[in-house]
Design an enzyme around this catalytic site. Sequence first.
Site, PDB file in Angstrom:
ATOM      1  N   CYS B  95       0.836  -1.202   0.000  1.00  0.00           N
ATOM      2  CA  CYS B  95       0.000   0.000   0.000  1.00  0.00           C
ATOM      3  C   CYS B  95       0.870   1.250   0.000  1.00  0.00           C
ATOM      4  O   CYS B  95       1.522   1.555  -0.982  1.00  0.00           O
ATOM      5  CB  CYS B  95      -0.982  -0.045   1.174  1.00  0.00           C
ATOM      6  SG  CYS B  95      -2.375   1.089   0.934  1.00  0.00           S
ATOM      7  N   HIS B 211      -3.628  -5.778   1.134  1.00  0.00           N
ATOM      8  CA  HIS B 211      -2.950  -5.921   2.424  1.00  0.00           C
ATOM      9  C   HIS B 211      -2.894  -7.377   2.886  1.00  0.00           C
ATOM     10  O   HIS B 211      -3.778  -7.803   3.638  1.00  0.00           O
ATOM     11  CB  HIS B 211      -3.684  -5.106   3.484  1.00  0.00           C
ATOM     12  CG  HIS B 211      -3.513  -3.631   3.343  1.00  0.00           C
ATOM     13  ND1 HIS B 211      -2.463  -2.957   3.908  1.00  0.00           N
ATOM     14  CD2 HIS B 211      -4.240  -2.708   2.688  1.00  0.00           C
ATOM     15  CE1 HIS B 211      -2.555  -1.666   3.621  1.00  0.00           C
ATOM     16  NE2 HIS B 211      -3.632  -1.480   2.874  1.00  0.00           N
ATOM     17  N   GLU B 213      -1.001  -8.473   5.107  1.00  0.00           N
ATOM     18  CA  GLU B 213      -0.765  -8.451   6.564  1.00  0.00           C
ATOM     19  C   GLU B 213      -2.061  -8.221   7.337  1.00  0.00           C
ATOM     20  O   GLU B 213      -2.058  -8.249   8.574  1.00  0.00           O
ATOM     21  CB  GLU B 213       0.283  -7.397   6.914  1.00  0.00           C
ATOM     22  CG  GLU B 213      -0.203  -5.969   7.079  1.00  0.00           C
ATOM     23  CD  GLU B 213      -0.628  -5.279   5.792  1.00  0.00           C
ATOM     24  OE1 GLU B 213      -0.638  -5.930   4.725  1.00  0.00           O
ATOM     25  OE2 GLU B 213      -0.971  -4.080   5.846  1.00  0.00           O
TER      26      GLU B 213
END
Lengths: 993, 250
Positions: B95, B211, B213
């Site tokens: 990002c 994302h 994560e």
Amino acid sequence: MRIEVFYKNHNIDGRSKRLLSSLKTLVSPKVEDAAIADVYLTDFKDLTDKAAISIFSDNVAQRTLINDFVAGTNFLEDWNFAFEITYKPGVTDPVALTARKAIELETGKKLDRETRVQTARLFLIKTKILSPAELTALNKFLHNELIQVSTIINKKEWQDGARFPMIYDGKVAESSTEVQEIEIKELSDGDLVRLSKEMLLALTIDEMLAIKGYYAREDIQAVRAKNNLPLEPTDIELEMIAQTWSEHCKHKILNATINYHDGEHQETIKSLFKEYVKQTTDELAATRTYLRSVFHDDSGVIQFDEENLVCFKVETHNSPSALDPYGGSITGIVGVNRDIIGTGRGARPIFNTNVLCFGDPDTDPDSIPKGLLHPKQVMSGVHHGIIDGGNQSGIPVVAGAFIFDDSYVGKPLVFCGTGGIIPAKIHGKDAWVKTIEKGDNVVMLGGRIGKDGIHGATFSSLALDETSPTSAVQIGDPITQKKVLDFLMEARDKNLYKGGTDNGAGGLSSSLGELAEDSGGIKIELDKAPLKYAGLAPWQILVSESQERMSICVGDDTIEEFLALSKKRDVESNVIGKFTDSGFVELFYEEKMVGNLELEFLHKGLPEMKLKAVWDAPIRPEVKIEEKTSYNEDLCALLSDSTIASKEPLVRQYDHEVQAQSIVKPFVGEKADAPADGAVVKPVPTSNRGLTVTHGLAQRYSDLDAYSMAACGVDEAFRAHIALGGNPEIASALDNFCWPDPVKSETTPDGEYKLAQLVRACKGLKDTCLKYGIPLISGKDSMKNDANLAGKKVSVRPTLLISLMGIIDDVTKSMTTDFKKEGNLIYILGKTNGELGGTSYEKVSNTLYPNVPQLNADEALDLYKKLNKAITSEIVETTHDLADGGLAVALAESVLGSRIGATIDISQLTADSQLQELEILFCETPSRFIVEVAPQNKVAFEQALAGSYFAEIGKIAKNDKLVINNASKVIVDVTMNEIEKAWKKFEGTKESK
Amino acid sequence: MTVKACILTGYGINADIELTTAFKMAGAEAQRVHINDLIENPALLDEFHIAGFAGGFSFGDHLGSGLVYSHLFKKNLKAQLDKFVADGKIIIGICNGFQVLVKMGVLPNTKGDWTQEVSLIHNDSGLFQDQWVKVKYNQNSNCIWTQGLAEADLPIRHGEGKFITDNDEIKSYIVENNLGAIVYDGNPNGSELDIAGITDTTGRILGLMPHPEAFIYPQNHPKWHRTKSDKIDGIKLFENGVNYIKANFK
């Protein structure tokens, strides 16, 4: 130097596409095209063109002009109007702060305070001929005149040589730094009142007299003489007292002595806060052993697990949001974040919530009093502020609501909440305890001080009118604050400071006045606080509400390391005083004492208010309920109601999953577009223990009885917690009261009734929380939510927001609202009593019903415990709590989430309750759920629920619709498409700027 | 061996804690490092095998997403990062981290001189969007982070994720060399070539808008309550990174 940055082709800019579509729908369909350029202006001499291009532009996507104008190029060749919007001098411009930093990085030179770096945004608009009114509307759409300036050049003017400036002139007017002596000794009562109004102190005559009395005390006069202070107050002292004693900070009404009358019954309440709010928690403290710090710190703190504490705080930011919706909400959200950072030894924010209440979006623009904004404009600005405040801070918005109600047209209610986490022990000491001692340093860190937000605390304690001070408005800068947060967390873990508090309403005056109580005194050197620009009077430095600042207590042993780390993290920190045990707040400016106030008087010298409350229950006539052949239309009208309808396009602009803790998200189901009952988050990576976050709010019930409003609000938050799978024994709540002025006066002739509503709400709150065992851990009240404009008074419905943070022992057993599997059984839990008074159905049908929903907390708690047991035994597939719009709306939502369908038969309910179809479908009796159970678990489930009311009412069926029968009669038959269309119809979602 | 990951923080980066968690779950020893500490002591980077540029709003994205952070990094740490890459180490940017890598020219860096060749600009909607998307991994890509992976569900959370190239030449280069390591199945933001993530010519640097994560527990998935699936798509990328280091370093 003027630098214009723009996309190499305006058609690839998503922002200008969005702007165009908003302009077409909101301003005029005549607008044909729009393009945007970002403008940076500076008088810094050492910036080369090359460096400027490198700093400000992305050379793949953008082009840059230096000291030249994109308006003169073919970027948008046939534009008719060019608007350039810039901030007024003194308004925080976070982008300009970054631009300044970027110039320093690139050139390696430090810019002094006098060097100007400004930003502006240029809009080129191509349009058919606009009427003067449309042009005004366009200009209004593009800027907020409270904080920004717009310069318009039309094509003709452009061709005649008109250009935008190379730098904007103007600076903030300098105030004298001389401290004034204010004579009060000889003033009459009338003159004292006049002085309070003139100085915007918002103090009553009793309070002014108490101040007069303080200065007449011999011991005080002796202290003043010794310190070479005048015997009359100085301006800074009066300002500090007014701020400390403001309704916003001291909650005078909740602490007043109230004589309450209910028919024959009379009672004296010493303090609603002490006897109802605090008493609730005190009574529960013996069994709720997880409570750590309640009501005295910046947020309420409870134990989460052995290693961690969690905390939660909700604030309102109504008055600022009414004037500048964007600035009001962004400072609301970053402000409540700071409450978390200021809790105990410093907590880390892990989630945000926001409940936003606006006037009806369909309000006729002509009916909006002059000086107020239309609800759509308010909503758009507030929404945008929440987006920037939350997203840029990296704190997910996990739960909240948009509520629309005609009574919020005067003042919107903007509730911003934040939850945080903190290790239970930091370097062996309890993390919820601040230990501030004599000799410790007072450090202010973060942003600098300007004239923004002066008198915010006192202003929010007044009704809005045409004279409301615009200086009370501020803009937030989440990035400066994020740097502060990161730095403080690092400093905390290195044990470099002892505790702190946020600078919010009242600024240093409030934060330091509070912290000083711990050590028993404080000495503040106001000239040591860094300023944004020259020319602030000492009193302005003390009460300014400039954002992004914390006041921190640092011991002598760690101060050097603290300041060094702060510098390394690019956070400005300054020692501005010392904690003492003198019993006084001592204010210095350039080594001269300019104010000296006894702490005892400052915090306890406020005279108590004495008020009368008279309850007179409203009575409404019975309404005959006609049977209808079909309730499809009613159901769809409810699904499209502005409060119930989907706000997904708005909510998806909030980051709701940063930090990777999100388990139950705002939208659930097969297509992730059906509503959740609340949020479940998992704050610790190595544990499946989680938090539920839910809300309850039922302001319309106040029309009949604020007791039910409060009781049902608590129930709504608690049953949502239960519906998510939360542990019934561990839930804590926050109470936020937003009331119309409940003090009888010329402008508020019905003050005694409104105060009785407040008393009844407190009774409902206490009774329900005690029954459920829900301690109140923090709260806030806002008591002047009225607007007096052009002779028209608009007051909010008495509103109590309950925000609940609960524990779910295992997030893998959390529940969602979407029906899961064809063939599974659908049950309703909890008795249906048919109350329609104050409900959403009442709103959409425009009929007043006499009976307000009543809570039976004993039955409810019994049901909740049984349901929880069934959930943790994993014999329930789906739970959805029944709230706004009742059973039919809940079923439609669960069906939408399933994208399967359901067939329901309410005949058992009709038989059991003897109620009409309409009442069963749409009444809002609290404490009810619909649940889904697999056929093989039917017996176990029914055994688990034995003793509570439940009825099997249908099955999940692959019919792509919701069918509700009453025996052989089909009373609702809506397709999945119809449900979706109705629920997603809300226009307000399409018009956010 | 201990695989060490350096997760950069500071100035508005905000997804660093969960990126650190994700690397730890994937078996690395991960540490958050403030960019100013790295600037003060660039050699610190030598202690790590993996550099993680996390998501967030560095400098508020005020002058353009990732722009100022990229200047700050490039001005002070270019030589150090070149050495890091020359040593065969690996980088991931997510990002805002992806935006930083792109704007300082580390991705795709086809000429090896850190010239910016592509960009990430405002979404077609003009809005910040939080939603889950399906992505497909390019089976012909040599990216070490995506090897053996077919597809994933991941959240996107960005306002400036629309991938564009400077010119047709670089666009063709990306296609021909399979640098588009991750593509959207259903384009959410108007990205050219549906690109969600790209790699460099070495395949050791990956930048992506979604994302991973934020999908580190099965329950993060928005439909987990329907499927009760135990798959965790996000972690696999990080495991690939950690395993690559284990296989190539001692």
